[in-house]
Write an enzyme that holds these catalytic residues in place. Structure first.
Site, PDB file in Angstrom:
ATOM      1  CB  ALA A  11      -0.922  -0.002   1.215  1.00 38.64           C
ATOM      2  CB  SER A  13       7.051   0.923  -0.784  1.00 37.83           C
ATOM      3  OG  SER A  13       7.111  -0.262  -0.008  1.00 37.83           O
ATOM      4  N   GLY A  14       6.466  -0.314  -3.543  1.00 38.63           N
ATOM      5  CA  GLY A  14       6.617  -1.507  -4.365  1.00 38.63           C
ATOM      6  C   GLY A  14       8.065  -1.948  -4.328  1.00 38.63           C
ATOM      7  NE  ARG A  15       8.267  -5.028  -0.978  1.00 32.55           N
ATOM      8  CZ  ARG A  15       8.803  -5.855  -0.058  1.00 32.55           C
ATOM      9  NH1 ARG A  15       9.809  -5.456   0.711  1.00 32.55           N
ATOM     10  NH2 ARG A  15       8.341  -7.067   0.107  1.00 32.55           N
ATOM     11  CG  HIS A 222      -5.044 -11.180  -1.886  1.00 33.88           C
ATOM     12  ND1 HIS A 222      -5.912 -11.676  -0.953  1.00 33.88           N
ATOM     13  CD2 HIS A 222      -4.723  -9.933  -1.478  1.00 33.88           C
ATOM     14  CE1 HIS A 222      -6.115 -10.774  -0.018  1.00 33.88           C
ATOM     15  NE2 HIS A 222      -5.401  -9.694  -0.316  1.00 33.88           N
ATOM     16  CG  ASP A 223      -0.869  -8.294  -0.486  1.00 34.08           C
ATOM     17  OD1 ASP A 223      -1.962  -8.736  -0.109  1.00 34.08           O
ATOM     18  OD2 ASP A 223      -0.574  -7.081  -0.420  1.00 34.08           O
ATOM     19  CB  THR A 245      -1.200  -1.273   5.230  1.00 34.78           C
ATOM     20  OG1 THR A 245       0.040  -0.711   4.815  1.00 34.78           O
ATOM     21  CG2 THR A 245      -2.270  -0.206   5.232  1.00 34.78           C
ATOM     22  CG  ASN A 282      -9.568  -7.634   5.631  1.00 32.70           C
ATOM     23  OD1 ASN A 282      -9.719  -8.804   5.318  1.00 32.70           O
ATOM     24  ND2 ASN A 282      -9.055  -6.735   4.823  1.00 32.70           N
ATOM     25  N   GLY A 388       5.547  -7.017   7.852  1.00 28.80           N
ATOM     26  CA  GLY A 388       6.248  -5.943   8.545  1.00 28.80           C
ATOM     27  C   GLY A 388       6.007  -5.929  10.040  1.00 28.80           C
TER      28      GLY A 388
END
Length: 467
Positions: A11, A13-15, A222-223, A245, A282, A388
């Site tokens: 949400a 950053s991208g890597r 889906h992550d 997030t 969620n 994270g």
């Protein structure tokens, strides 16, 4: 050794990560990171999808020689293509307000919807976005975000099934698009393409990208589906908290739970890898902390966590899933307002706000884990916290205390690891089912185990205090 690239969009950053996989090890290296954030144009919040695509290209070119590419992103959002294949505007961000009140006005009873799709009611689900979508009549095809990016990389169109299952438009038992439901809602079923399974080959990178005919492989796009693959579980008796997030809290099952009790508890049945079901709920997650830090000018987090850890436990509690916390904005002020509404003294310092957030998240994790066990009948011996949030020792310990179960924290990069392992298996670098893939990760010496302390009665009392 097999080397693949995992594209992982979160949400904020991208890597692009490279994964080096052998029969008994997997090693990740971050080769490129780029910003991801919403862009407000007028009254609408959008994703900068072209900026993300450019970040992906830059990352793939920095990765060096690779044998595969896999893409995972958040769920529910999509792009619309016209008959020429052109994108009809920037995809709208799921935190945009256009879906306010849509769920309550849907012309399908919630009981019928849940029995068909098994998806919890969240105001930003794809089904509700489409009911508020003014461009739908102009569209020829709908692609979820990872499928849109894969289409630009390969020219191939389709929808990976783990992300499709979050839309509220998939028949969860039949594992196919629910055409009857779409017709009842006035949504054209022809917008939705063929479904893909994780491990399917999507196509190869297009020539103009300049990296050769590297295959793009469907992963758990889906992550959370990829993150659950990356859980280093040693048995089936585990719960997971994929904590970023959002906190996605649940258990892994062989079949969906579609009872009225499950619907009332707002649990979701989403498809996972190898025919599994991610039975989860969620929870608002570290968004509460991220937005608070932003409001304070992004101070260093470790000193705040250390100060918060020394404060009295459970002095202030808020409902982490309060819809008031969903939009971007001044989170500390909203937390203070929530405390005031429930007769609590609002936090007066950043550390007090952080302590309130961490206690409230641990309590939300506790409730979701216990409900998942009760509603599914799955016994749980351990909670795996990945993502994270696994770095946040205070939250991990509080979650162990609240749940009354050991918490194993890590890997932080569970999503990228799950992405890489599904690619490696598709390319023949590793064999076996999910248990075999997870066994590779369970060897990681960086995993941290937190033993519960305190009593269940303390957390029972805290739960009773919540509104």
């Amino acid at each position: 050794m097999t080397v693949v690239a995992a594209v992982d969009l979160g949400a904020s950053s991208g890597r692009v990560m490279t994964g080096r996989v052998t029969e008994d090890s997997v090693e990740l290296t971050e080769v490129h990171r780029f910003r991801n954030g919403p862009v407000r144009l007028g009254s609408t919040l959008h994703w900068d999808i072209l900026g993300l695509y450019q970040g992906i290209l830059d990352g793939l070119r920095a990765a060096g020689p690779i044998e595969g590419v896999g893409i995972d992103t958040w769920a529910v959002d999509y792009g619309l293509l016209d008959s020429t294949g052109a994108l009809l505007g920037n995809p709208v961000h799921y935190r945009d307000s256009r879906t306010d009140g849509v769920a309550e006005s849907l012309p399908v009873p919630p009981e019928s919807l849940y029995a068909a799709t098994g998806v919890q009611v969240l105001p930003f689900n794809t089904i509700y976005q489409l009911m508020a979508e003014p461009r739908l009549a102009l569209a020829d095809e709908l692609l979820m975000i990872p499928d849109l990016l894969a289409h630009w990389l390969t020219g191939s169109r389709g929808t990976e099934i783990t992300n499709a299952s979050t839309t509220g438009l998939l028949d969860i038992r039949g594992r196919r698009w629910d055409v009857e439901l779409m017709c009842r809602l006035g949504i054209d079923p022809s917008l939705f393409g063929d479904l893909r399974e994780p491990g399917d080959r999507i196509g190869v990178l297009q020539p103009h990208i300049g990296l050769g005919e590297v295959p793009v492989i469907a992963v758990g796009s889906h992550d959370t589906a990829s993150a659950v693959v990356g859980v280093p579980a040693r048995s089936e008796r585990f719960a997971y908290v994929s904590c970023g997030t959002w906190s996605l809290v649940g258990v892994e099952l062989d079949a969906p739970v579609l009872t009225e009790a499950s619907r009332a508890a707002n649990f979701s049945n989403e498809l996972g890898v190898d025919g599994t079901v991610r039975y989860l709920r969620n929870v608002m997650g570290l968004w509460l902390l991220q937005e608070s830090l932003r409001a304070w000018g992004d101070p260093e987090l470790p000193p705040l966590l250390a100060e918060a850890a020394g404060l009295p436990p459970r002095a202030r509690l808020v409902d982490a899933n309060d819809p008031a916390f969903l939009p971007p904005g001044d989170m500390p002020a909203r937390i203070a307002q929530a405390c005031h509404r429930t007769g609590q003294t609002p936090p007066s310092t950043p550390a007090e706000t952080v302590r309130c957030i961490l206690d409230s998240l641990a309590l939300a994790h506790r409730k979701a884990v216990r409900q998942a066990m009760s509603l599914s009948g799955r016994d749980v011996d351990v909670v795996h916290m990945v993502g994270g949030g696994a770095r946040n020792a205070v939250l991990c310990q509080l979650t162990a205390d609240a749940c009354g179960l050991p918490v194993v924290a890590g890997p932080v990069e569970a999503t990228a690891l799950g992405n890489v392992l599904i690619q490696a298996r598709a390319l023949g670098a590793v064999d076996g089912g999910l248990a075999d893939l997870r066994a590779l990760l369970a060897k990681d010496p960086r995993l941290v185990r937190y033993t519960p302390s305190g009593t269940a009665a303390e957390w029972d009392e805290a739960e009773r205090r919540l509104p």
